[in-house]
Design an enzyme around this catalytic site. Sequence first.
Site, PDB file in Angstrom:
ATOM      1  CB  THR A   1      88.405  54.849  41.682  1.00  0.00           C
ATOM      2  OG1 THR A   1      87.428  55.292  40.744  1.00  0.00           O
ATOM      3  CG2 THR A   1      88.537  53.344  41.594  1.00  0.00           C
TER       4      THR A   1
ATOM      5  CB  ALA B   1      85.970  50.937  48.508  1.00  0.00           C
TER       6      ALA B   1
ATOM      7  CD  GLU C   1      82.822  58.643  34.209  1.00  0.00           C
ATOM      8  OE1 GLU C   1      82.443  58.313  35.340  1.00  0.00           O
ATOM      9  OE2 GLU C   1      83.590  59.597  34.020  1.00  0.00           O
TER      10      GLU C   1
END
Length: 314
Positions: free
Chosen positions: A61, A65, A298
């Site tokens: 992560t 972005a 997730e």
Amino acid sequence: PFTRYLELLELFSMSHASLRMIVHVCNGIWRPMDSHASEEQRQRFVVPQVRGEIKVAFTLTEPTAGTGADIRSSVVREGDTYYLSGEKHLITFGTIADYLLCFARLEGTTGAEGTVALMVPPHGEGVTAEVMADTMGVRGTDHGHLIFDRAPVPISQRLGEEGDGLAIALSGFLAPSRIAVGMTCVGLAGRALELAVAYAQQRETFGKKIAERQAIAFKLAEMATDLAAARSLVMESALLWETTGGATAEAAMAKLFASEMLQRVTDGALQVHGGIGYWSSSPIERVYRDARAQRFEEGTAEIQKTTISRALLR
């Protein structure tokens, strides 16, 4: 087997969100590592991680972005060394890990093309690892913000080939991890229901236990039904993944339904407790805060719906 592991994970998840986070991460990250590791890398990284001798952080992560192929961190290859630059954040164990399983891309590439998976020490040359601010819940787990400034990484610490990075990130990780998060939702919701039932059976208003009042009894019944439905969906998707190795849409369904169920059940449990449940001295207060984090893990609900709809409309 994965389905038996989930039974244990449900129990761990009833105790404390950070304990279940540790169990979930440590028992999930070996799969993407092992999927493309050489035998030397398997002995150096995978086996010690499975034994608990080293900690590895899944480092995907980024603050600037999106998830998956939208990786901005980049590497430049010079001889037998990659030089890594970029930022990562929200990384569980990011400052206390022995290695970061870090995903980046060859400078100038786009999409999955040119992505690489590297085993990077979090405190090596060119790496700054900072502990992030306290979260709303899950406060017993380290989360790091990492900055790479031409951090050198030997090519021998690349898993797979150039271009395999995104495949490694998704390989054997995303579907079982989503299913596992679904089961952590079931475990935490089970704890919330336990607390609500116990409180309803001892709290009195106007000479009656509130459990004897239909409004409360029906609320508990709805919570129990919601919980049972989520457990069944999670275990069905787990069995499918265990037997076929493919359950992309089913894993997304399990995670989506279980995380939404957890919000309903913990909110209902707090409502049963009334105002006293809002105080930090009440066990349901921490459960309520911890529950919110699992809607992000997730992938958000929107990501799960995207995955499910793509499978339906393919």
